[in-house]
Design a protein around this motif. Structure first.
Motif, PDB file in Angstrom:
ATOM      1  N   ASP A 379       0.828  -1.202   0.000  1.00  0.00           N
ATOM      2  CA  ASP A 379       0.000   0.000   0.000  1.00  0.00           C
ATOM      3  C   ASP A 379       0.863   1.253   0.000  1.00  0.00           C
ATOM      4  O   ASP A 379       2.077   1.199  -0.214  1.00  0.00           O
ATOM      5  N   SER A 380       0.231   2.404   0.241  1.00  0.00           N
ATOM      6  CA  SER A 380       0.951   3.673   0.138  1.00  0.00           C
ATOM      7  C   SER A 380       2.030   3.818   1.193  1.00  0.00           C
ATOM      8  O   SER A 380       2.919   4.671   1.052  1.00  0.00           O
ATOM      9  N   ASN A 381       1.975   3.033   2.274  1.00  0.00           N
ATOM     10  CA  ASN A 381       3.076   3.084   3.235  1.00  0.00           C
ATOM     11  C   ASN A 381       4.391   2.655   2.596  1.00  0.00           C
ATOM     12  O   ASN A 381       5.466   3.103   3.006  1.00  0.00           O
ATOM     13  N   PRO A 403       5.686   7.933  -6.477  1.00  0.00           N
ATOM     14  CA  PRO A 403       4.324   7.619  -6.929  1.00  0.00           C
ATOM     15  C   PRO A 403       3.957   6.167  -6.669  1.00  0.00           C
ATOM     16  O   PRO A 403       4.813   5.332  -6.372  1.00  0.00           O
ATOM     17  N   ARG A 404       2.682   5.861  -6.831  1.00  0.00           N
ATOM     18  CA  ARG A 404       2.194   4.516  -6.557  1.00  0.00           C
ATOM     19  C   ARG A 404       2.734   3.488  -7.550  1.00  0.00           C
ATOM     20  O   ARG A 404       2.870   2.315  -7.195  1.00  0.00           O
ATOM     21  N   ILE A 405       2.988   3.879  -8.761  1.00  0.00           N
ATOM     22  CA  ILE A 405       3.680   3.018  -9.720  1.00  0.00           C
ATOM     23  C   ILE A 405       5.033   3.657  -9.977  1.00  0.00           C
ATOM     24  O   ILE A 405       5.114   4.756 -10.534  1.00  0.00           O
ATOM     25  N   TYR A 406       6.092   2.980  -9.553  1.00  0.00           N
ATOM     26  CA  TYR A 406       7.424   3.588  -9.569  1.00  0.00           C
ATOM     27  C   TYR A 406       8.431   2.547 -10.020  1.00  0.00           C
ATOM     28  O   TYR A 406       8.489   1.448  -9.480  1.00  0.00           O
ATOM     29  N   ASP A 407       9.192   2.874 -11.041  1.00  0.00           N
ATOM     30  CA  ASP A 407      10.239   1.971 -11.527  1.00  0.00           C
ATOM     31  C   ASP A 407      11.411   2.826 -11.962  1.00  0.00           C
ATOM     32  O   ASP A 407      11.322   3.559 -12.956  1.00  0.00           O
ATOM     33  N   SER A 408      12.502   2.767 -11.220  1.00  0.00           N
ATOM     34  CA  SER A 408      13.603   3.694 -11.484  1.00  0.00           C
ATOM     35  C   SER A 408      14.938   3.057 -11.147  1.00  0.00           C
ATOM     36  O   SER A 408      15.066   2.318 -10.160  1.00  0.00           O
ATOM     37  N   ASN A 409      15.933   3.354 -11.981  1.00  0.00           N
ATOM     38  CA  ASN A 409      17.326   3.047 -11.671  1.00  0.00           C
ATOM     39  C   ASN A 409      17.901   4.243 -10.924  1.00  0.00           C
ATOM     40  O   ASN A 409      17.970   5.355 -11.461  1.00  0.00           O
ATOM     41  N   VAL A 410      18.293   4.015  -9.700  1.00  0.00           N
ATOM     42  CA  VAL A 410      18.767   5.085  -8.824  1.00  0.00           C
ATOM     43  C   VAL A 410      20.282   5.030  -8.765  1.00  0.00           C
ATOM     44  O   VAL A 410      20.863   3.987  -8.438  1.00  0.00           O
ATOM     45  N   THR A 411      20.928   6.139  -9.083  1.00  0.00           N
ATOM     46  CA  THR A 411      22.385   6.200  -9.137  1.00  0.00           C
ATOM     47  C   THR A 411      22.941   6.987  -7.966  1.00  0.00           C
ATOM     48  O   THR A 411      22.423   8.059  -7.616  1.00  0.00           O
TER      49      THR A 411
END
Length: 609
Positions: A379-381, A403-411
């Motif tokens: 959930d949002s937690n 955001p609730r749908i999040y897909d990221s490569n974090v550098t």
């Protein structure tokens, strides 16, 4: 015949080498004298210690941290809470009622044996009991879902089953003043639920909130519904936290009414007891808590506590909404945590359970997760936790929202060679802009295909962190329907992971993070603690049944000590972004450090894989 002490090891062998009767008689006299001395110690009504409040660091800097983080308190001006330097005085008789005499885990067993000592084997048994102190522990009962369903469906038909609880009786505590218990030991009690006429109930299902709080200790005493109108609970305080406490009991819901679709109108929410208890420091020593390893995360239900090891009385919220009460490198006190306690921004509080946790600095966190793919489903937690990891642990500091749908490569901004992939998929609804479907989101075929897509290639997430979420509390009309939804969910993830294995790919490690304890006003609503605790147990039971969970983090237990009001939560979140603003009760709260503790607990689990 084998001697009674032959299995106790070589350290006792010398006692029996000399069979001279005078030697044996002398030994018995010596042992009896030692045990009599022990009885005298156990019988002491109270132990004088230094004033409880003096064992805390009272930080009174010339400047506060409200305006400039750079004006941090110098580490040289701080000192650890000295929790081990209690000055004792000669004991004196006291007229106080001392339950340490009448309700110790050991005393009722020891006294009869000491009175009738006849041989060395009795001595060995007693010494073993003295050394048997251990920490309180809770566990998920076997066949949890089956038993819960049976109790929920149990028929009435008798006055003691059809009446409702309005109060309790605690035979061993009610009516007593100046209650004293010993530290270290587990003190077990039972109370009886009674109706308006004071008659005992003979059914269970009531939901009681319990709290044991002192100036430096906050914990939920574990409770067990015995199914017949009685409930057991256990109290325990570590020897380094002797002092004054309040034990509180609140009746929130009666007979499973918290599991109803719209439970607010059934909420009883009445404080039944606030019992002052003094815990006296004794010579009893609990085992030292060890830092968590991967094997420590297999436990389904935790029974932890928050302890405080420093305090800045002058600390106020800064303009950016943060509580920089201790400098970031203010160290943890062994064994309650490892690393820098100041990183929690909790003004000295830290959580520990059957093991303790390391606080990860940015470099350690990047070294742990670099090159990995972490998948979040909850959930949002979850969104709050991912944002807090990015800002507080990985060192970004400027991520406003995830955001609730999040897909990221974090550098890593300090080392571009270090990259982490975070994927977070909201499970409150198959449409990320909607709410209150929970696990029923999986009934949508498109949503199921979205999830499967992340596990269909030759490279899949190495870890999935999941929880059922608060939205389940709103959607499911009754317990039976939720059990079906949890079963469908566990079966779905089993099929996903079986598909991964079928391609010769290693499936992800699954960490189930139990859903939070809703706080303040939300305690009475559709996602109340009674329902969420039951739902947590059902989901874990089903995940275990299908073999799709590897580790557990009990965020329900972690958040429980702070859930009675909205000082550390907005009702449904413990990790909202720092903000200097007034909350629903008109005061400015401290609402992110509890979730920040969860961030570090997660790193302990992730980095122990």
């Amino acid at each position: 015949m084998m001697h009674p002490f032959s299995e106790k090891g070589a350290k006792y062998a010398w006692i029996f080498k000399n069979q001279n009767p005078m030697v044996q008689w002398g030994f018995r006299v010596l042992v009896l004298g030692v045990l009599v001395g022990l009885l005298v110690i156990w019988g002491i009504d109270s132990v004088s210690v230094t004033p409880f409040e003096n064992d805390f660091v009272g930080l009174k800097p010339n400047k506060t941290l409200s305006d400039s983080p750079a004006e941090a308190i110098s580490h040289q001006n701080l000192s650890f809470t000295n929790l081990s330097s209690y000055a004792t005085e000669p004991p004196s008789p006291s007229p106080q009622k001392n339950l340490a005499q009448t309700h110790l885990s050991l005393s009722p067993e020891l006294a009869p044996q000491v009175a009738g000592i006849e041989n060395e084997s009795n001595v060995a048994e007693i010494l073993e009991k003295v050394e048997a102190l251990d920490w309180i522990s809770a566990k998920l009962e076997a066949n949890y879902t089956t038993n819960l369903m049976a109790n929920w469906l149990a028929p009435g038909g008798e006055p003691c089953k059809d009446s409702k609880s309005v109060n309790i009786t605690i035979q061993e505590l009610d009516g007593l003043e100046n209650i004293v218990l010993n530290t270290g030991e587990i003190h077990d009690f039972v109370f009886q639920a009674v109706d308006e006429q004071g008659m005992p109930l003979c059914k269970g299902g009531d939901y009681f909130e319990t709290d044991l709080s002192g100036e430096s200790w906050k914990a939920r005493p574990p409770m067990k519904d015995l199914g017949n109108g009685t409930y057991s609970f256990s109290l325990q305080v570590h020897q380094d936290f002797a002092g004054d406490y309040n034990f509180t009991v609140i009746l929130l819901f009666r007979h499973f009414e918290g599991l109803k679709l719209s439970p607010e109108r059934f909420a009883f929410d009445k404080v039944l007891r606030v019992i002052p208890i003094k815990f006296n420091r004794t010579s009893a020593q609990l085992p030292i808590i060890q830092e968590c390893t991967k094997d420590d995360f297999v436990k389904d239900v935790w029974s932890g506590r928050w302890t405080r090891h420093a305090k800045n009385d002058s600390c106020v919220i800064s303009g950016d909404g943060r509580y920089r009460c201790l400098e970031p490198n203010f160290p943890c006190q062994h064994p309650w945590c490892d690393g820098s306690l100041g990183l929690l921004e909790s003004n000295g509080w830290v959580y520990s359970t059957h093991c303790s946790f390391k606080m990860f600095n940015s470099e350690e966190a990047w070294n742990c997760l670099s090159g990995r793919w972490i998948f979040w489903w909850g959930d949002s937690n979850h969104c709050d936790t991912v944002r807090n990891i990015l800002n507080f642990v990985l060192g970004f500091g400027n991520v406003p929202v995830v955001p609730r749908i999040y897909d990221s490569n974090v550098t890593n901004p300090k080392n571009p060679s270090q990259v982490i992939r975070f994927t977070s998929i909201f499970n409150g609804h198959w449409n990320s802009s909607s709410n209150y479907q929970g696990l029923n989101s999986l009934s949508n075929a498109g949503y199921r295909e979205l999830l499967k897509g992340y596990f269909s290639g030759n490279v899949v997430p190495d870890t999935i962190i999941m929880n059922s979420g608060l939205h389940d509390g709103v959607y499911w009309p009754n317990l039976r329907r939720f059990v079906g939804g949890a079963d469908f969910t566990a079966k779905f993830w089993k099929e996903v992971f079986d598909g991964v294995r079928g391609r010769g790919v290693v499936p992800p490690v699954v960490i189930y993070r139990t859903t939070i304890t809703t706080g303040g006003y939300a305690r009475r609503l559709a996602f109340n603690p009674s329902k969420i605790e039951a739902f947590n147990g059902v989901v874990l039971d089903k995940l275990r049944q299908y073999g799709v969970v590897d580790k557990v983090i009990d965020d329900f237990d972690l958040t429980y000590p702070w859930h009675y009001d909205n000082r550390c939560n907005d009702g449904v979140h413990y990790g909202r972004a720092p903000a200097k603003m007034r909350w629903r009760d008109g005061q400015i709260g401290h609402q992110y450090f509890v979730d920040l503790m969860l961030c570090h607990v997660l790193f302990n689990a992730l980095c122990s894989i």
